[in-house]
Design a protein around this motif. Structure first.
Motif, PDB file in Angstrom:
ATOM      1  N   GLU A   1     -11.047   1.063  -1.732  1.00 12.85           N
ATOM      2  CA  GLU A   1     -12.043   1.942  -2.082  1.00 12.85           C
ATOM      3  C   GLU A   1     -11.638   3.228  -2.500  1.00 12.85           C
ATOM      4  OE1 GLU A   1     -15.201   0.943  -2.163  1.00 12.85           O
ATOM      5  OE2 GLU A   1     -15.069  -1.076  -1.032  1.00 12.85           O
ATOM      6  N   ILE A   2     -10.669   3.611  -2.020  1.00 16.16           N
ATOM      7  CA  ILE A   2     -10.417   4.842  -2.410  1.00 16.16           C
ATOM      8  C   ILE A   2      -9.669   4.818  -3.948  1.00 16.16           C
ATOM      9  CG2 ILE A   2      -8.515   6.772  -1.960  1.00 16.16           C
ATOM     10  CD1 ILE A   2      -8.675   6.100   1.153  1.00 16.16           C
ATOM     11  N   ILE A   3      -9.106   4.024  -4.049  1.00 15.43           N
ATOM     12  CA  ILE A   3      -8.703   3.671  -5.370  1.00 15.43           C
ATOM     13  C   ILE A   3      -9.758   3.645  -6.484  1.00 15.43           C
ATOM     14  CG2 ILE A   3      -7.067   2.557  -7.165  1.00 15.43           C
ATOM     15  CD1 ILE A   3      -5.388   1.730  -4.550  1.00 15.43           C
ATOM     16  N   TRP A   4     -10.685   2.773  -6.207  1.00 13.35           N
ATOM     17  CA  TRP A   4     -11.731   2.560  -6.929  1.00 13.35           C
ATOM     18  C   TRP A   4     -12.421   3.888  -7.223  1.00 13.35           C
ATOM     19  CZ3 TRP A   4     -14.060  -2.510  -4.478  1.00 13.35           C
ATOM     20  CH2 TRP A   4     -13.433  -3.685  -4.970  1.00 13.35           C
ATOM     21  N   HIS A   5     -12.675   4.486  -6.229  1.00 16.66           N
ATOM     22  CA  HIS A   5     -13.301   6.082  -6.655  1.00 16.66           C
ATOM     23  C   HIS A   5     -12.416   6.948  -7.067  1.00 16.66           C
ATOM     24  CE1 HIS A   5     -16.132   9.287  -4.800  1.00 16.66           C
ATOM     25  NE2 HIS A   5     -14.861   9.950  -5.214  1.00 16.66           N
ATOM     26  N   GLU A   6     -11.008   6.881  -6.968  1.00 12.66           N
ATOM     27  CA  GLU A   6     -10.501   7.784  -7.873  1.00 12.66           C
ATOM     28  C   GLU A   6     -10.368   7.386  -9.286  1.00 12.66           C
ATOM     29  OE1 GLU A   6      -8.378  11.164  -8.146  1.00 12.66           O
ATOM     30  OE2 GLU A   6      -9.128  10.280  -6.111  1.00 12.66           O
ATOM     31  N   ARG A   7     -10.492   6.053  -9.633  1.00 11.95           N
ATOM     32  CA  ARG A   7     -10.693   6.026 -10.892  1.00 11.95           C
ATOM     33  C   ARG A   7     -12.112   6.383 -11.643  1.00 11.95           C
ATOM     34  NH1 ARG A   7      -7.567   2.166 -13.584  1.00 11.95           N
ATOM     35  NH2 ARG A   7      -9.305   1.551 -15.080  1.00 11.95           N
ATOM     36  N   ARG A   8     -13.119   6.111 -10.487  1.00  8.69           N
ATOM     37  CA  ARG A   8     -14.451   6.682 -11.101  1.00  8.69           C
ATOM     38  C   ARG A   8     -14.297   8.224 -11.644  1.00  8.69           C
ATOM     39  NH1 ARG A   8     -20.516   7.056  -8.389  1.00  8.69           N
ATOM     40  NH2 ARG A   8     -21.547   7.068 -10.405  1.00  8.69           N
ATOM     41  N   CYS A   9     -13.599   8.883 -10.646  1.00  8.81           N
ATOM     42  CA  CYS A   9     -13.413  10.434 -10.976  1.00  8.81           C
ATOM     43  C   CYS A   9     -12.706  10.687 -12.176  1.00  8.81           C
ATOM     44  CB  CYS A   9     -13.149  11.118  -9.836  1.00  8.81           C
ATOM     45  SG  CYS A   9     -14.349  11.034  -8.492  1.00  8.81           S
ATOM     46  N   GLU A  10     -11.314  10.112 -12.054  1.00  8.56           N
ATOM     47  CA  GLU A  10     -10.261  10.581 -12.999  1.00  8.56           C
ATOM     48  C   GLU A  10     -10.821  10.013 -14.628  1.00  8.56           C
ATOM     49  OE1 GLU A  10      -6.878  11.549 -15.167  1.00  8.56           O
ATOM     50  OE2 GLU A  10      -7.503  12.373 -12.938  1.00  8.56           O
ATOM     51  N   LEU A  11     -11.527   8.887 -14.606  1.00  7.77           N
ATOM     52  CA  LEU A  11     -11.981   8.473 -16.038  1.00  7.77           C
ATOM     53  C   LEU A  11     -13.480   8.637 -16.261  1.00  7.77           C
ATOM     54  CD1 LEU A  11      -9.757   4.963 -15.546  1.00  7.77           C
ATOM     55  CD2 LEU A  11      -9.161   7.288 -16.718  1.00  7.77           C
TER      56      LEU A  11
ATOM     57  N   PRO B   1       0.825  -1.212  -0.177  1.00  9.87           N
ATOM     58  CA  PRO B   1       0.094  -0.118   0.052  1.00  9.87           C
ATOM     59  C   PRO B   1       0.953   1.364  -0.065  1.00  9.87           C
ATOM     60  CG  PRO B   1      -0.205  -0.996   2.114  1.00  9.87           C
ATOM     61  CD  PRO B   1       0.577  -2.146   1.334  1.00  9.87           C
ATOM     62  N   ALA B   2       1.904   1.196   0.857  1.00  6.70           N
ATOM     63  CA  ALA B   2       2.786   2.361   0.789  1.00  6.70           C
ATOM     64  C   ALA B   2       3.235   2.695  -0.626  1.00  6.70           C
ATOM     65  CB  ALA B   2       3.974   2.310   1.527  1.00  6.70           C
ATOM     66  N   GLN B   3       3.569   1.877  -1.497  1.00 10.80           N
ATOM     67  CA  GLN B   3       4.076   2.221  -2.775  1.00 10.80           C
ATOM     68  C   GLN B   3       2.947   2.538  -3.698  1.00 10.80           C
ATOM     69  OE1 GLN B   3       6.756  -1.673  -2.922  1.00 10.80           O
ATOM     70  NE2 GLN B   3       6.783  -0.739  -4.719  1.00 10.80           N
ATOM     71  N   ALA B   4       1.728   1.969  -3.460  1.00 12.72           N
ATOM     72  CA  ALA B   4       0.473   2.201  -3.949  1.00 12.72           C
ATOM     73  C   ALA B   4       0.001   3.617  -3.917  1.00 12.72           C
ATOM     74  CB  ALA B   4      -0.632   1.641  -3.780  1.00 12.72           C
TER      75      ALA B   4
ATOM     76  N   VAL C   1      -3.838   6.833   3.754  1.00 12.94           N
ATOM     77  CA  VAL C   1      -4.397   5.448   4.297  1.00 12.94           C
ATOM     78  C   VAL C   1      -3.643   4.570   3.527  1.00 12.94           C
ATOM     79  CG1 VAL C   1      -6.479   4.165   4.050  1.00 12.94           C
ATOM     80  CG2 VAL C   1      -6.666   6.631   4.455  1.00 12.94           C
ATOM     81  N   THR C   2      -3.214   3.475   4.575  1.00  4.99           N
ATOM     82  CA  THR C   2      -2.568   2.156   4.196  1.00  4.99           C
ATOM     83  C   THR C   2      -3.202   0.949   4.273  1.00  4.99           C
ATOM     84  OG1 THR C   2      -1.253   2.460   6.227  1.00  4.99           O
ATOM     85  CG2 THR C   2      -0.247   3.387   4.437  1.00  4.99           C
ATOM     86  N   ASP C   3      -4.293   1.062   5.187  1.00  6.03           N
ATOM     87  CA  ASP C   3      -5.184  -0.118   5.277  1.00  6.03           C
ATOM     88  C   ASP C   3      -5.624  -0.734   3.893  1.00  6.03           C
ATOM     89  OD1 ASP C   3      -7.299  -2.030   7.029  1.00  6.03           O
ATOM     90  OD2 ASP C   3      -8.342  -1.010   5.537  1.00  6.03           O
TER      91      ASP C   3
END
Length: 521
Positions: free
Chosen positions: A448-458, A397-400, A440-442
């Motif tokens: 969920e945060i990454i999925w949400h970011e994909r929705r907004c960005e794309l 997660p830290a790299q993500a 967040v690293t959990d």
């Protein structure tokens, strides 16, 4: 060597007058053009390859239109729009999950993609024996493999197992081929994309060939394939190459630049369908923007009004997110050089699709159905977010966070005032706290945060359905949407049926039942 631009113009002249209504599995191209009278030289192979590329942009049958209708309008991101339920009713049925086996949009997807595959098979089969520059011929075959893999990816992720055609066949032979397993289709896709991953990098082609497929496209589709299959280990390997080794792409400094003519095929573009009008008398443009532009008002913006952003999509954004400017248009917006304001009164949500709105000032002297505007299919931001997602899935997660925050940083540094508009109804009020870095690293929360970011960005780029399917939450999201808005959209979703589209009934009939239908249809 003949340049690609000249080939596109030549073949566009031939294709512009062709009407495509037949099913595509056995489209009758073989027996007219054969290895005895064609495919003999590198120039003929290049022309055949250009013909394959053009299957994605045939006038009145553009793949991009289907990509957005299927990829967005069947999800929580977009409404069908148009002039009531009966206008393009087949898209409404996709949205409501009441799809018949004779649905025209479903049939169109099958048809276009098999036309693409058939032409790629010609190139791949004949290139090794053609006379001429052997390095060029090898490259043409790899481009065709990348295109064929794209075609099969789009088929298998929406239909499941489909007939696997890998060489030219006579129509009668094609109709005897049953559906292959999904595993077999994915194996072929991976093989083709692996072979194509040694194509030239972006920037290594000369200007005339700048839109040819690259190693970056092959790796992007390979990563998407692995992600769809849940093979995060293989996906990480490919994405690591793209992001940390190859260095072929970089984010544009401003999100809005992606949809300005001067940045077409820019540093962020991994796959872009070129629709430049080199000669105003030849149909090399696109009509997709006309379908998606507001129906209301004068001729400045008047279109068919399809592909309408939902209120749910809008609500997914923070109010100060500058990307709002470049995703949603509103009544009262006006582009510099235009004399009249946008009128979105016909939109159920009041929004229309910014990314497909071409100002009338950019269309002066052009047929509105042949707009000189490129379709942005895959951006580097998509790749960075896939990499962030796979790193998180693989316990890193830290790299993500590094790659997730690259995308967010660019977004918060984007100009909330669109330089193309001289009147903008809503301007996000950015502050020092706009889109802060994620810490967040959990794993579960970060997912969920990454999925949400994909929705907004794309947003509105046609990949929402693909994401929801591979994340195995398509039904969950659509049922929640139907309940939240008390609407038929999503209410009928059946997890046992609606992760796949029906095989077109015409194809089943033509094979006398050799092709079998998907469950539930």
């Amino acid at each position: 060597m003949r340049i690609m631009k000249r080939n596109i113009i030549l073949l566009a002249c031939l294709l512009a007058g062709i009407s495509f209504h037949s099913c595509s599995l056995d489209e009758p191209s073989y027996g007219k053009t054969t290895s005895e009278n064609y495919y003999q030289t590198d120039s003929e192979i290049e022309q055949a390859l250009t013909g394959a590329y053009l299957q994605l942009r045939t006038t009145w049958n553009e793949y991009a239109l289907n990509h957005y209708f299927v990829g967005d309008c069947s999800t929580d991101d977009a409404l069908k729009g148009g002039n009531g339920d009966g206008d393009r009713a087949e898209v409404r049925d996709l949205s409501d999950f009441t799809v018949y086996t004779t649905n025209g949009e479903v049939g169109r997807r099958w048809e276009i993609l098999y036309r693409l595959i058939n032409r790629c098979n010609d190139v791949i089969y004949h290139a090794p024996d053609a006379a001429g520059d052997k390095d060029l011929l090898e490259r043409y075959a790899k481009e065709a493999k990348a295109l064929r893999a794209f075609g099969y990816y789009c088929l298998v992720t929406t239909f499941g197992g489909v007939p696997l055609l890998t060489q030219p066949m006579l129509p009668a032979e094609v109709l005897t081929i049953p559906r292959a397993s999904e595993d077999d289709i994915y194996t072929q896709i991976i093989q083709d994309l692996t072979d194509a991953s040694t194509l030239p990098a972006k920037g290594e082609y000369d200007e005339a060939d700048a839109y040819r497929l690259t190693r970056g496209f092959a790796k992007a589709m390979l990563a998407k394939t692995y992600m769809f299959r849940g093979d995060f280990t293989s996906a990480e390997t490919v994405l690591h190459e793209m992001v940390e080794t190859d260095g072929d792409y970089q984010l544009l400094p401003d999100y809005g630049m992606n949809w300005r003519p001067e940045y077409e095929n820019g540093s962020e573009s991994v796959f872009e369908i070129p629709n430049k009008v080199y000669d105003r008398n030849i149909a090399t443009g696109t009509n997709v923007p006309h379908y998606f532009t507001s129906r209301g008002g004068s001729s400045s913006y008047q279109g068919y009004g399809f592909h309408v952003p939902t209120q749910d999509l809008y609500d997914a954004f923070d109010a100060d997110d500058p990307r709002i400017t470049y995703i949603f248009t509103r009544t009262g917006d006006r582009y510099a050089g235009d004399t009249e304001e946008q009128d979105n009164s016909g939109s159920e949500t009041g929004f229309h699709d910014y990314k497909m709105t071409v100002p009338s000032a950019d269309k002066v002297g052009f047929d509105p159905w042949m707009i000189s505007y490129n379709i942005r299919m895959i951006r580097y931001a998509d790749i960075l977010l896939l990499y962030a997602e796979v790193l998180n899935e693989n316990g890193k997660p830290a790299q993500a966070l590094t790659y997730l925050n690259q995308v967010r940083s660019r977004a918060r540094n984007t100009n909330p005032v669109d330089p193309r508009r001289d009147k903008q109804v809503y301007v996000p009020q950015t502050t020092a706290n706009t889109l802060p870095d994620i810490t967040v690293t959990d794993q579960s929360r970060l997912r969920e945060i990454i999925w949400h970011e994909r929705r907004c960005e794309l947003a509105m780029e046609g990949w929402r359905r693909d994401d929801l399917m591979r994340q195995k939450r398509f039904g969950e999201v659509m049922h929640a949407y139907a309940q939240k808005y008390d609407t038929s959209k999503g209410r009928n979703f059946d997890d046992a049926r609606d992760y796949l589209l029906p095989v077109p009934q015409g194809e089943i009939d033509r094979t006398n039942g050799i092709l079998v239908q998907n469950p539930g249809y």
